[in-house]
Design an enzyme around this catalytic site. Structure first.
Site, PDB file in Angstrom:
ATOM      1  N   GLY A   5       3.338  -3.594  -3.803  1.00  0.00           N
ATOM      2  CA  GLY A   5       3.120  -3.708  -5.243  1.00  0.00           C
ATOM      3  C   GLY A   5       3.569  -2.431  -5.939  1.00  0.00           C
ATOM      4  O   GLY A   5       4.697  -2.311  -6.425  1.00  0.00           O
ATOM      5  N   ARG A   6       2.690  -1.442  -5.917  1.00  0.00           N
ATOM      6  CA  ARG A   6       2.936  -0.167  -6.592  1.00  0.00           C
ATOM      7  C   ARG A   6       4.300   0.440  -6.286  1.00  0.00           C
ATOM      8  O   ARG A   6       4.990   0.921  -7.189  1.00  0.00           O
ATOM      9  CB  ARG A   6       1.848   0.829  -6.139  1.00  0.00           C
ATOM     10  N   TYR A  17      -0.263  -0.952 -12.141  1.00  0.00           N
ATOM     11  CA  TYR A  17      -1.704  -0.855 -12.405  1.00  0.00           C
ATOM     12  C   TYR A  17      -1.996  -0.175 -13.736  1.00  0.00           C
ATOM     13  O   TYR A  17      -2.981   0.568 -13.870  1.00  0.00           O
ATOM     14  CB  TYR A  17      -2.440  -0.165 -11.241  1.00  0.00           C
ATOM     15  N   ARG A  38      -5.942   4.189 -15.181  1.00  0.00           N
ATOM     16  CA  ARG A  38      -6.057   4.818 -13.867  1.00  0.00           C
ATOM     17  C   ARG A  38      -6.784   6.172 -13.877  1.00  0.00           C
ATOM     18  O   ARG A  38      -7.580   6.440 -12.988  1.00  0.00           O
ATOM     19  CB  ARG A  38      -4.692   4.930 -13.181  1.00  0.00           C
ATOM     20  N   GLY A  74       0.763  -1.242   0.000  1.00  0.00           N
ATOM     21  CA  GLY A  74       0.000   0.000   0.000  1.00  0.00           C
ATOM     22  C   GLY A  74       0.788   1.283   0.000  1.00  0.00           C
ATOM     23  O   GLY A  74       0.208   2.362  -0.168  1.00  0.00           O
ATOM     24  N   CYS A  97     -13.831   5.601 -27.608  1.00  0.00           N
ATOM     25  CA  CYS A  97     -15.118   6.302 -27.687  1.00  0.00           C
ATOM     26  C   CYS A  97     -15.802   6.388 -26.334  1.00  0.00           C
ATOM     27  O   CYS A  97     -16.847   5.771 -26.106  1.00  0.00           O
ATOM     28  CB  CYS A  97     -15.996   5.604 -28.718  1.00  0.00           C
ATOM     29  N   TYR A 120      -9.926   6.175 -11.436  1.00  0.00           N
ATOM     30  CA  TYR A 120      -9.806   6.881 -10.152  1.00  0.00           C
ATOM     31  C   TYR A 120      -9.553   8.366 -10.338  1.00  0.00           C
ATOM     32  O   TYR A 120      -9.131   9.025  -9.387  1.00  0.00           O
ATOM     33  CB  TYR A 120      -8.621   6.349  -9.325  1.00  0.00           C
TER      34      TYR A 120
HETATM   35  C1  LIG Z   1      -3.179  -4.785  -4.042  1.00  0.00           C
HETATM   36  C2  LIG Z   1      -2.709  -5.478  -2.822  1.00  0.00           C
HETATM   37  C3  LIG Z   1      -1.417  -5.253  -2.347  1.00  0.00           C
HETATM   38  C4  LIG Z   1      -0.475  -4.269  -2.954  1.00  0.00           C
HETATM   39  O1  LIG Z   1      -0.897  -2.955  -2.851  1.00  0.00           O
HETATM   40  P1  LIG Z   1       0.055  -1.778  -3.374  1.00  0.00           P
HETATM   41  O2  LIG Z   1      -0.693  -0.566  -3.073  1.00  0.00           O
HETATM   42  O3  LIG Z   1       0.233  -1.995  -4.840  1.00  0.00           O
HETATM   43  O4  LIG Z   1       1.331  -1.894  -2.630  1.00  0.00           O
HETATM   44  C5  LIG Z   1      -0.997  -5.980  -1.251  1.00  0.00           C
HETATM   45  N1  LIG Z   1      -1.815  -6.877  -0.643  1.00  0.00           N
HETATM   46  C6  LIG Z   1      -3.064  -7.111  -1.075  1.00  0.00           C
HETATM   47  C7  LIG Z   1      -3.892  -8.099  -0.376  1.00  0.00           C
HETATM   48  C8  LIG Z   1      -3.558  -6.416  -2.169  1.00  0.00           C
HETATM   49  O5  LIG Z   1      -4.799  -6.639  -2.583  1.00  0.00           O
END
Ligand SMILES: *Cc1c(COP(=O)(O)O)cnc(C)c1O
Length: 429
Positions: A292-293, A387, A329, A253, A359, A333
């Site tokens: 992730g991000r 993403y 994105r 996150g 479109c 969002y």
């Molecule tokens: C999407 C997700 C992550 C990663 O989130 P980021 O914001 O990309 O770091 C980690 N754990 C779970 C369970 C997720 O769904």
């Protein structure tokens, strides 16, 4: 890193390995115009050094610990990115059997894979048990029972954590906020002890840890600290009930710089979080994280060509060949991506909405951007490593873009551009 493009003086904000060299935008030492010429547009280009530098910040923060970094592969699941991270020691956080097979195809170690998600099917559970994944992050009471059944039927014991919803406000976009009472994720922290007691009573399950993930693009450490305190309270309670918690999975996150955002650095954040873990007497527990991000987001750009300039009474439009199917994105969002020209421009700029050919009025990539561009010029959409490609679609029967991975002065295609024929390969007229 030796890249001239990585020197802090010239790197673009939010793109640590992207810079102008002699007026030409480069990723590490590779000139984007040349890649665009060779491979066409839209084109995703990723910096390997940038991904490894982002990983290194987590590794520094967790140094000396029993820790496992499980890359949340939904952020960007291209095989070459997965292999790079697997080779660097990462495990993976997956949310489907498709991601499981992808991770395995990229060389992941099954015991370093953790399986999150609220809707795992029996077939997905069976396959994950068969390959021996490290842990299931269970998100409901009903899932505990189903997983127990599936494990028993296949003669295995499923290692589990329960994903706890700590009810903290991650202060991010509502669609990517996951740790509030009203969200669909996890088990409320008030029910967690009861859920652990139930899990411990089921012969097909083995309690391994505790898990939480409160949202995405978090730019403040306060919600993390609050969530950690909640989780540590629970660990104390659960262990008092005689159930050992071997690992604390704190999710992902952490945000990135899209538009002047100033998230804490991963190493600083983890120094702060680990101080709390230690102060509560849990210094010996394994720490699992699921970023992730923050590993890939700032490492990628999407190169696009200007097709038309369309001046209007209320708005000027800069129509480019990338669209919401490539870069979803903004449409999803109202997210912001910086957009810069591949050839450094001087002179008078005009304010445009940068839009794609799809479109839908929701098909925009940037609003009110000052650009000095002509048709045929190319632009880079920054911070497009996370993403974007993993969410890309074929809407409007648009083939998905190609991807290139840059390492210093080297580059290689890691995904070929789809052909239009690819798009109906599975259909019957
Ligand atoms: C999407 C997700 C992550 C990663 O989130 P980021 O914001 O990309 O770091 C980690 N754990 C779970 C369970 C997720 O769904």
């Amino acid at each position: 890193m030796s890249s001239s493009a990585s020197s802090a003086a010239s790197a673009l904000p939010g793109a640590p390995f992207v810079a102008y060299g002699a007026g030409q935008l480069q990723v590490e030492q590779v000139t984007l115009s040349e890649l665009a010429q060779q491979h066409g547009t839209p084109l995703f280009v990723y910096s390997q050094a940038s991904i490894l530098a982002a990983l290194a910040a987590y590794q520094r923060g967790l140094a000396g610990r029993n820790a496992l970094i499980c890359y949340a592969m939904k952020a960007n699941s291209s095989l070459a990115i997965l292999r790079l991270l697997a080779d660097a020691g990462c495990g993976f956080d997956i949310v489907s059997v498709g991601e499981l097979e992808r991770a395995l195809a990229a060389g992941a170690t099954p015991s370093k894979i953790i399986f999150s998600g609220i809707g795992k099917t029996r077939a997905e559970m069976r396959r994950a048990l068969e390959v021996g994944i490290g842990c299931f992050n269970v998100e409901s009471m009903a899932e505990l029972d189903v997983l127990n059944e599936v494990a028993q039927a296949s003669g295995r014991v499923a290692p589990i954590s329960i994903r706890v919803n700590p009810n903290v406000d991650a202060k991010t976009h509502p669609y990517i906020s996951t740790g509030l009472r009203g969200n669909k994720f996890g088990i409320g922290h008030e029910q967690a002890l009861q859920a652990y007691r139930h899990a411990a009573s089921l012969p097909g399950l083995r309690v391994q840890g505790i898990d939480c993930h409160i949202g995405s693009q978090i730019t403040d450490s306060a919600p993390y600290l609050e969530a950690m305190d909640r989780i540590l309270d629970l660990v104390t309670q659960i262990e008092a009930a005689g159930i050992r918690i071997h690992h604390i999975d704190f999710g992902g996150g952490l945000g990135i710089d899209y538009n002047g955002d100033t998230p804490p650095r991963a190493d600083d954040l983890w120094h702060e979080l680990l101080a709390r873990v230690d102060a509560r007497g849990f210094a010996d527990r394994q720490i699992v994280i699921e970023p992730g991000r923050s590993l890939v987001g700032n490492a990628g750009v999407c190169v696009t060509e200007v097709l038309y300039l369309k001046p209007g009474e209320q708005k000027n439009f800069c129509i480019v060949d990338a669209a919401m199917n490539d870069l979803p994105r903004p449409a999803l969002y109202e997210a912001f991506h910086r957009i810069v020209p591949l050839v450094e421009a001087t002179g008078a700029a005009t304010v445009y909405d940068v839009v794609g050919p799809v479109c839908e009025s929701g098909d925009w990539l940037g609003r009110d951007r000052a650009l000095n561009v002509q048709a045929g010029d190319r632009l880079a959409v920054l911070s497009a490593g996370a993403y974007c490609m993993s969410m890309a679609s074929n809407y409007n029967t648009r083939p998905r873009a190609a991807e290139v991975l840059v390492d210093g002065a080297q580059s290689r295609v890691i995904r070929q551009r789809e052909t239009v024929q690819d798009l109906w390969r599975t259909e019957t007229p």
